[in-house]
Design an enzyme around this catalytic site. Structure first.
Site, PDB file in Angstrom:
ATOM      1  N   SER A 169      44.824  30.536  36.139  1.00 31.34           N
ATOM      2  CA  SER A 169      44.767  31.076  37.511  1.00 31.34           C
ATOM      3  C   SER A 169      44.872  32.597  37.394  1.00 31.34           C
ATOM      4  O   SER A 169      45.385  33.113  36.397  1.00 31.34           O
ATOM      5  CB  SER A 169      45.953  30.532  38.304  1.00 31.34           C
ATOM      6  OG  SER A 169      46.222  31.331  39.429  1.00 31.34           O
ATOM      7  N   TYR A 214      54.911  28.679  39.069  1.00 33.62           N
ATOM      8  CA  TYR A 214      53.455  28.530  38.927  1.00 33.62           C
ATOM      9  C   TYR A 214      52.888  29.656  38.053  1.00 33.62           C
ATOM     10  O   TYR A 214      52.129  29.408  37.107  1.00 33.62           O
ATOM     11  CB  TYR A 214      52.804  28.539  40.308  1.00 33.62           C
ATOM     12  CG  TYR A 214      51.317  28.262  40.301  1.00 33.62           C
ATOM     13  CD1 TYR A 214      50.844  26.954  40.246  1.00 33.62           C
ATOM     14  CD2 TYR A 214      50.391  29.294  40.362  1.00 33.62           C
ATOM     15  CE1 TYR A 214      49.477  26.686  40.253  1.00 33.62           C
ATOM     16  CE2 TYR A 214      49.022  29.045  40.374  1.00 33.62           C
ATOM     17  CZ  TYR A 214      48.567  27.730  40.312  1.00 33.62           C
ATOM     18  OH  TYR A 214      47.216  27.483  40.312  1.00 33.62           O
TER      19      TYR A 214
HETATM   20  N1  LIG Z   1      42.545  25.822  44.211  1.00 33.74           N
HETATM   21  C1  LIG Z   1      42.774  27.045  43.774  1.00 33.74           C
HETATM   22  O1  LIG Z   1      42.670  28.032  44.522  1.00 33.74           O
HETATM   23  C2  LIG Z   1      43.184  27.266  42.355  1.00 33.74           C
HETATM   24  C3  LIG Z   1      43.205  28.586  41.889  1.00 33.74           C
HETATM   25  C4  LIG Z   1      43.556  28.814  40.570  1.00 33.74           C
HETATM   26  C5  LIG Z   1      43.867  27.756  39.739  1.00 33.74           C
HETATM   27  N2  LIG Z   1      43.836  26.497  40.222  1.00 33.74           N
HETATM   28  C6  LIG Z   1      44.163  25.422  39.296  1.00 33.74           C
HETATM   29  O2  LIG Z   1      43.126  24.475  39.275  1.00 33.74           O
HETATM   30  C7  LIG Z   1      43.644  23.184  38.970  1.00 33.74           C
HETATM   31  C8  LIG Z   1      43.205  22.211  40.044  1.00 33.74           C
HETATM   32  O3  LIG Z   1      43.696  22.664  41.295  1.00 33.74           O
HETATM   33  P1  LIG Z   1      43.146  22.134  42.676  1.00 33.74           P
HETATM   34  O4  LIG Z   1      43.274  23.243  43.640  1.00 33.74           O
HETATM   35  O5  LIG Z   1      41.857  21.442  42.486  1.00 33.74           O
HETATM   36  O6  LIG Z   1      44.312  21.080  43.011  1.00 33.74           O
HETATM   37  P2  LIG Z   1      44.269  19.670  43.774  1.00 33.74           P
HETATM   38  O7  LIG Z   1      43.148  19.639  44.717  1.00 33.74           O
HETATM   39  O8  LIG Z   1      45.653  19.464  44.282  1.00 33.74           O
HETATM   40  O9  LIG Z   1      43.993  18.656  42.579  1.00 33.74           O
HETATM   41  C9  LIG Z   1      44.935  18.499  41.560  1.00 33.74           C
HETATM   42  C10 LIG Z   1      44.518  17.393  40.647  1.00 33.74           C
HETATM   43  O10 LIG Z   1      45.526  17.240  39.613  1.00 33.74           O
HETATM   44  C11 LIG Z   1      46.029  15.916  39.615  1.00 33.74           C
HETATM   45  N3  LIG Z   1      47.425  15.930  39.215  1.00 33.74           N
HETATM   46  C12 LIG Z   1      48.457  16.577  39.783  1.00 33.74           C
HETATM   47  N4  LIG Z   1      49.610  16.308  39.123  1.00 33.74           N
HETATM   48  C13 LIG Z   1      49.279  15.465  38.107  1.00 33.74           C
HETATM   49  C14 LIG Z   1      49.996  14.813  37.089  1.00 33.74           C
HETATM   50  N5  LIG Z   1      51.333  14.946  36.960  1.00 33.74           N
HETATM   51  N6  LIG Z   1      49.331  14.028  36.217  1.00 33.74           N
HETATM   52  C15 LIG Z   1      47.999  13.874  36.336  1.00 33.74           C
HETATM   53  N7  LIG Z   1      47.251  14.440  37.268  1.00 33.74           N
HETATM   54  C16 LIG Z   1      47.893  15.227  38.162  1.00 33.74           C
HETATM   55  C17 LIG Z   1      45.798  15.420  41.061  1.00 33.74           C
HETATM   56  O11 LIG Z   1      45.694  14.009  41.140  1.00 33.74           O
HETATM   57  P3  LIG Z   1      46.973  13.081  41.506  1.00 33.74           P
HETATM   58  O12 LIG Z   1      47.738  13.795  42.574  1.00 33.74           O
HETATM   59  O13 LIG Z   1      46.410  11.776  41.917  1.00 33.74           O
HETATM   60  O14 LIG Z   1      47.736  12.974  40.221  1.00 33.74           O
HETATM   61  C18 LIG Z   1      44.436  16.047  41.357  1.00 33.74           C
HETATM   62  O15 LIG Z   1      43.404  15.276  40.795  1.00 33.74           O
HETATM   63  C19 LIG Z   1      45.164  23.348  38.881  1.00 33.74           C
HETATM   64  O16 LIG Z   1      45.540  23.513  37.547  1.00 33.74           O
HETATM   65  C20 LIG Z   1      45.402  24.618  39.660  1.00 33.74           C
HETATM   66  O17 LIG Z   1      46.574  25.273  39.276  1.00 33.74           O
HETATM   67  C21 LIG Z   1      43.509  26.210  41.512  1.00 33.74           C
END
Ligand SMILES: NC(=O)c1ccc[n+]([C@@H]2O[C@H](COP(=O)([O-])OP(=O)(O)OC[C@H]3O[C@@H](n4cnc5c(N)ncnc54)[C@H](OP(=O)(O)O)[C@@H]3O)[C@@H](O)[C@H]2O)c1
Length: 257
Positions: free
Chosen positions: A149, A162
């Site tokens: 991130s 985070y």
């Molecule tokens: N969205 C942004 O703006 C952004 C920016 C920078 C970085 N990121 C990074 O991108 C990645 C995805 O983020 P997102 O925004 O797409 O989040 P999201 O929509 O909340 O999706 C998160 C995914 O991770 C899974 N997950 C969470 N905890 C888990 C666990 N303990 N074991 C296995 N799976 C788990 C969730 O499925 P379940 O809940 O079913 O387990 C879901 O499939 C993350 O690493 C986040 O930090 C996101």
């Protein structure tokens, strides 16, 4: 002049695993990998969400496999990699994406908050990456893409655990790149700024926060899910064969501002 051979972004014949592939960024990247020809396995904790994601992709013509795996549980990860060995047969690409966030002021963070974020975002990435690396070393090829991130680089209020977890991901990306380079395995990180997903949607609904993000971003908008796919495919493909140990920012210019 030596004849130039053009790189390919095609992933036919490659097997890819996307942790946290049931929604958000993981699901978008999974769709992209399938679109470019890879055989894809998505994981997450919620079986219904995984089924729904796989059905949605199937309607678009992409058949992906899924498996319930909680990345905070080592026994889940070990049994998942047994499944990879026995059923999926190999892993060429790992998108180490599963992550979560708990936003709180420093003085209000409970030990359990810290542990949950670190266990998912950093220890989970380590445990899954370690198992993938064992297999990639043995087969002398592979691509690991850790999802970091902008907060691995920049500071922001309410992001103690985070930001620490994502800074840790940046560092382990560089260490793994050094260790795995002799085995033809590249390790890079993708570091998005704010992308609208189930994780960020509630946060982005706050008008003040949304406006401050837009103002801080060179491109004056948040990122779309599709805009993470191209960089992920690039890092997964032969087109990035001489790139390792890098943090690729997908941030509309945020970290250069
Ligand atoms: N969205 C942004 O703006 C952004 C920016 C920078 C970085 N990121 C990074 O991108 C990645 C995805 O983020 P997102 O925004 O797409 O989040 P999201 O929509 O909340 O999706 C998160 C995914 O991770 C899974 N997950 C969470 N905890 C888990 C666990 N303990 N074991 C296995 N799976 C788990 C969730 O499925 P379940 O809940 O079913 O387990 C879901 O499939 C993350 O690493 C986040 O930090 C996101």
């Amino acid at each position: 002049m030596k004849e130039i051979s053009f790189p390919t972004f095609q992933l036919s014949g490659k097997k890819a695993v996307v942790t946290g592939g049931s929604k958000g960024i993981g699901l978008a990247i999974a769709a992209g990998l399938a679109h470019f020809g890879a055989e894809v396995m998505i994981t997450g904790r919620n079986e219904e969400a995984l089924k729904e994601a796989a059905e949605g992709l199937s309607k678009q013509g992409y058949n992906v496999k899924w498996k319930v795996v909680d990345v905070t549980k080592k026994e889940d990860i070990l049994s998942f990699f047994n499944h990879i060995d026995n059923e999926f047969k190999s892993i060429d690409i790992l998108i180490n994406n599963a992550g979560m966030n708990i936003r709180k002021p420093l003085v209000e963070i409970e030990e359990d908050d810290w542990d949950r974020v670190m266990d998912t975002n950093l220890k989970g990435v380590f445990l899954v990456g370690q198992q993938a690396a064992k297999r990639m070393i043995a087969q002398q090829r592979g691509r690991i893409i850790n999802i970091s991130s902008i907060l691995g680089k920049t500071g922001a209020s309410l992001q103690t655990s985070y930001a620490a977890s994502k800074g840790g991901i940046n560092q382990l990306t560089k260490v793994w790149a050094a260790e795995l380079a002799p085995y033809n395995v590249t390790v890079n990180a993708l570091a998005p700024a704010y992308i609208k997903t189930p994780m960020t949607e509630p946060f982005l609904q706050d008008n003040d926060k949304y406006t401050s993000i837009i103002n801080r971003t060179m491109m004056k908008r948040i990122g779309e899910l599709d805009e993470v796919i191209g960089p992920a495919i690039f890092l997964s493909s032969d087109a990035s064969s001489y790139i390792t140990g890098q943090i690729l920012y997908v941030d509309g210019g945020w970290t250069s501002n």
